[in-house]
Design a protein around this motif. Sequence first.
Motif, PDB file in Angstrom:
ATOM      1  N   THR A  29       0.858  -1.184   0.000  1.00 39.18           N
ATOM      2  CA  THR A  29       0.000   0.000   0.000  1.00 39.18           C
ATOM      3  C   THR A  29       0.891   1.229   0.000  1.00 39.18           C
ATOM      4  OG1 THR A  29      -1.749  -1.143   1.211  1.00 39.18           O
ATOM      5  CG2 THR A  29      -1.807   1.249   1.234  1.00 39.18           C
ATOM      6  N   ALA A  36      -4.454   6.986  -1.578  1.00 41.39           N
ATOM      7  CA  ALA A  36      -3.918   5.680  -1.197  1.00 41.39           C
ATOM      8  C   ALA A  36      -4.222   4.647  -2.281  1.00 41.39           C
ATOM      9  CB  ALA A  36      -4.517   5.242   0.130  1.00 41.39           C
ATOM     10  N   ARG A  37      -3.208   3.861  -2.614  1.00 44.27           N
ATOM     11  CA  ARG A  37      -3.364   2.840  -3.649  1.00 44.27           C
ATOM     12  C   ARG A  37      -2.691   1.553  -3.186  1.00 44.27           C
ATOM     13  NH1 ARG A  37      -4.964   5.133  -8.445  1.00 44.27           N
ATOM     14  NH2 ARG A  37      -4.066   3.534  -9.797  1.00 44.27           N
ATOM     15  N   THR A  38      -3.221   0.436  -3.652  1.00 47.49           N
ATOM     16  CA  THR A  38      -2.659  -0.875  -3.307  1.00 47.49           C
ATOM     17  C   THR A  38      -2.150  -1.543  -4.573  1.00 47.49           C
ATOM     18  OG1 THR A  38      -4.070  -1.189  -1.374  1.00 47.49           O
ATOM     19  CG2 THR A  38      -3.170  -3.177  -2.404  1.00 47.49           C
ATOM     20  N   ASN A 110      -7.462   2.641  -3.272  1.00 48.14           N
ATOM     21  CA  ASN A 110      -8.092   2.058  -2.096  1.00 48.14           C
ATOM     22  C   ASN A 110      -9.520   2.565  -1.956  1.00 48.14           C
ATOM     23  OD1 ASN A 110      -5.634   0.933  -1.661  1.00 48.14           O
ATOM     24  ND2 ASN A 110      -5.285   1.818   0.355  1.00 48.14           N
ATOM     25  N   SER A 112     -12.748   3.830   0.085  1.00 51.03           N
ATOM     26  CA  SER A 112     -12.966   4.540   1.349  1.00 51.03           C
ATOM     27  C   SER A 112     -13.930   3.721   2.188  1.00 51.03           C
ATOM     28  CB  SER A 112     -13.545   5.930   1.088  1.00 51.03           C
ATOM     29  OG  SER A 112     -14.747   5.832   0.360  1.00 51.03           O
TER      30      SER A 112
END
Length: 259
Positions: A29, A36-38, A110, A112
């Motif tokens: 992550t 935010a990104r995974t 990501n 929420s």
Amino acid sequence: RLKQALLNLLSNAVKYNRAQGRIHLVVQTRQSERGARTRIGVADTGIGIAAERLNEVFQPFTRLLGEQSEIEGTGIGLTITKRLIELMGGEIGAESEVGAGSRFWVELPNASVQRPDDHSNVSPGAGTQVLPASDERRVLCIDDNPSNLKLMTQILGRRADLRLLAAHAPQLGIDLALAHRPHLILLDINMPGMDGYEVLAVLQRDPVTNRIPVIAITANALVSDIERGRAAGFRDYITKPIDVTAFLRVVEEALQYQR
């Protein structure tokens, strides 16, 4: 859709690995200017791909990994995976070294998380129907032709109570059937590696899937073909070109059977 994309990547990592090879699955992550990104990476220790040809792997009907092997495939798995990830607002990429292996990754924003006491959620837009999970009908379409999968999406996508799962390869279709237990399966007959009759036999043998109605969709339109299909256990046998009205009626009857 994420499961389908990862199954495609893991399937390739298994197929194109070497004897006693390894597969590494890594999840990271990170924060970016887009939030935010995974990132999920699938790495193998297989034959690898030359750097100058790496950008070709996401093009349809390209089988760089299978060119020098007897491994069967359609060359559209990565194309479909790329499309799925991009439709979800994500990215996909690959890194490889000849003789050392390949690493494919997907990166998605990501979601929420909304707290139970948060009443600020936006109401659905006009024309949007929100259904209880119990009312959702899952339909799995197994077909190696991307155009046919797109057609099924266009036809069935009009119904808010249906969720269409798509598989471009027989084994992936079986995996999705076991994982999602769809209410109906639409199955092409002529597929490479494993035809529709073989897929149907696998589904009939497994207690998880043996009660799911399966409808054949095929260009094999001779009377003998239709008789063979019904004898094999298909609930119905739809021939191409598809009569959309008749097809939707057959789908509705099969779904009613499952309620």
